[in-house]
Write an enzyme that holds these catalytic residues in place. Structure first.
Site, PDB file in Angstrom:
ATOM      1  N   ALA A  11       0.865  -1.179   0.000  1.00 22.85           N
ATOM      2  CA  ALA A  11       0.000   0.000   0.000  1.00 22.85           C
ATOM      3  C   ALA A  11       0.903   1.231   0.000  1.00 22.85           C
ATOM      4  O   ALA A  11       1.530   1.540   1.017  1.00 22.85           O
ATOM      5  CB  ALA A  11      -0.909  -0.005   1.215  1.00 22.85           C
ATOM      6  N   SER A  13       1.465   5.137  -0.206  1.00 24.14           N
ATOM      7  CA  SER A  13       0.774   6.408   0.022  1.00 24.14           C
ATOM      8  C   SER A  13       1.505   7.589  -0.590  1.00 24.14           C
ATOM      9  O   SER A  13       0.991   8.707  -0.582  1.00 24.14           O
ATOM     10  CB  SER A  13       0.618   6.652   1.523  1.00 24.14           C
ATOM     11  N   GLY A  14       2.723   7.361  -1.079  1.00 24.18           N
ATOM     12  CA  GLY A  14       3.538   8.456  -1.582  1.00 24.18           C
ATOM     13  C   GLY A  14       4.473   9.024  -0.536  1.00 24.18           C
ATOM     14  O   GLY A  14       5.250   9.938  -0.817  1.00 24.18           O
ATOM     15  N   GLY A  15       4.417   8.500   0.677  1.00 23.40           N
ATOM     16  CA  GLY A  15       5.295   8.955   1.739  1.00 23.40           C
ATOM     17  C   GLY A  15       6.529   8.094   1.869  1.00 23.40           C
ATOM     18  O   GLY A  15       6.687   7.074   1.194  1.00 23.40           O
ATOM     19  N   SER A  18       5.929   4.052   3.319  1.00 29.02           N
ATOM     20  CA  SER A  18       5.473   3.019   2.377  1.00 29.02           C
ATOM     21  C   SER A  18       6.467   2.834   1.237  1.00 29.02           C
ATOM     22  O   SER A  18       6.605   1.725   0.707  1.00 29.02           O
ATOM     23  CB  SER A  18       4.090   3.363   1.835  1.00 29.02           C
ATOM     24  N   MET A  37      -4.449   3.931  -3.048  1.00 24.56           N
ATOM     25  CA  MET A  37      -5.888   4.144  -2.978  1.00 24.56           C
ATOM     26  C   MET A  37      -6.232   5.590  -3.323  1.00 24.56           C
ATOM     27  O   MET A  37      -5.662   6.512  -2.738  1.00 24.56           O
ATOM     28  CB  MET A  37      -6.408   3.842  -1.571  1.00 24.56           C
ATOM     29  N   CYS A 109     -10.473   4.014   8.442  1.00 20.26           N
ATOM     30  CA  CYS A 109      -9.800   3.921   7.138  1.00 20.26           C
ATOM     31  C   CYS A 109      -8.918   2.682   7.095  1.00 20.26           C
ATOM     32  O   CYS A 109      -8.907   1.949   6.102  1.00 20.26           O
ATOM     33  CB  CYS A 109      -8.984   5.178   6.879  1.00 20.26           C
ATOM     34  N   CYS A 205      -7.055  13.429   6.040  1.00 23.11           N
ATOM     35  CA  CYS A 205      -6.912  13.698   4.609  1.00 23.11           C
ATOM     36  C   CYS A 205      -8.091  14.446   4.021  1.00 23.11           C
ATOM     37  O   CYS A 205      -7.913  15.302   3.145  1.00 23.11           O
ATOM     38  CB  CYS A 205      -6.674  12.397   3.848  1.00 23.11           C
TER      39      CYS A 205
END
Length: 360
Positions: A11, A13-15, A18, A37, A109, A205
């Site tokens: 998964a 998240s762009g961080g 991850s 997602m 979430c 978010c």
């Protein structure tokens, strides 16, 4: 190299967390697939210049995740969960606020989006595992799996993961659980990831500007929960413009003159009353939790454990009494301030998560 190569959906998240998760698993020899997602309409949250607010799960984060995946040379997919997120997280968030509760959407979430829907997508790709960048650990023992805290106390996210089931824990991996944030950033630099120095978002978010009242009124309208501000003695002290504007323990913004500092100690959505009182009225000796999820063994008898009543709260000693209908009564050894309906109460023994539920 891994001796037992697995197909793993990460998964992303762009961080940094991850991204490092994906890079580490690839380095270990696993077949890694990145998946991000898309959970809300990013165009809804723009400033006057047309720029999106910085927040987790933003459009920029999707781009960052894609670029990291391209740099690693792994397949990358974006899955659209907007309708599910609206129904399961945003609607619940609004329902809770308008019912006098203070919700924790991050738990929902994780529960619904990541470890139900995303895990289902991973299974469709015939993946062995779903991996995320959470700071938590899962250990296997003779009678099943146990969720444990991450070793970095400042980053531990086990509180948000108490809903994990045995079946889910068998298929989920948290590669960062045994690391500190500094170690993770060190790996990011070693892998030359473009997000190595990316700042972390602390916002929810779908409320990236932090204005919960604006968001709630845009979703449900204003003026529906106006009412009285009432002292615990029964004296009406003033009027308010919506119960959803208040949370338990709030002191500022009450607009009331009183000899001693006043705090919000209760919210009655049915009567539209906000109850206030002095600091001593904030202390609670017990709470009831509902929709309780137990770890690898559901208890039948009362037991002693540490209870955490919000994310940035240290566990406090308590007696946990299992009740019928997936409920539990929690009796604190010493009275606790800030017991807030809608938040999660999570039970620990050492670093092991025994279970948890929602505060009634």
């Amino acid at each position: 190299m891994a001796t037992d190569k697995k197909r793993v959906v990460v998964a992303m998240s762009g961080g940094v967390d991850s991204s490092v998760t994906a890079a580490l698993l690839q380095e270990q020899g696993h077949e890694v697939i990145g998946m991000t997602m898309q959970i809300w309409d990013y165009s809804r949250f723009t400033n006057q210049h047309g720029e999106t607010f910085g927040s987790c799960c933003s459009l920029d984060d999707v781009y960052d995740a894609r670029r990291v995946a391209e740099g690693l040379g792994i397949p990358f997919y974006v899955v659209n969960f907007e309708k599910d997120f609206q129904r399961q997280v945003i609607d619940r968030f609004c329902d809770d606020y308008f019912a006098g509760r203070t919700p924790n959407p991050c738990v929902l979430c994780n529960q619904v989006l990541k470890f139900e829907l995303l895990l289902r997508k991973a299974r469709e790709l015939e993946a062995d595992w779903l991996a995320t960048g959470h700071y938590a650990q899962i250990t296997e023992c003779a009678d099943g799996y146990t969720l444990r805290k991450g070793v970095d106390n400042n980053k531990d996210q086990s509180y948000f993961l108490f809903t994990l089931t045995q079946q889910q824990m068998a298929q989920v991996r948290f590669p960062l659980g045994g690391m500190s944030k500094e170690e993770v950033r060190g790996h990011a630099a070693r892998f030359n990831l473009r997000v190595a120095e990316k700042a972390e978002s602390q916002d929810i978010c779908f409320v990236p500007d932090g204005d919960y009242v604006r968001f709630l009124e845009e979703e449900r309208g204003a003026g529906q929960r106006d009412g009285e501000i009432v002292h615990v003695s029964g004296k009406v002290l003033g009027q308010h413009q919506g119960t959803y504007r208040y949370t338990i323990g709030q002191r500022r913004g009450l607009g009331i003159a009183w000899p001693a500092p006043l705090y919000v100690v209760g919210i009655d959505a049915e009567t539209k009353r906000v109850m206030v009182g002095e600091a001593e009225h904030l202390s609670m000796t017990e709470l009831t939790a509902y929709d309780v999820v137990w770890g690898n063994n559901a208890p039948t008898e009362p037991f002693a454990a540490g209870c955490r009543i919000r994310y940035r709260h240290h566990e406090v000693p308590a007696q946990i009494i299992p009740l019928p209908g997936r409920q539990a009564r929690v009796v604190f050894t010493t009275p606790q301030k800030g017991v807030t309906p809608g938040q999660a109460a999570v039970f620990y023994r050492g670093d092991a998560v025994l279970g948890g539920g929602w505060i009634a």
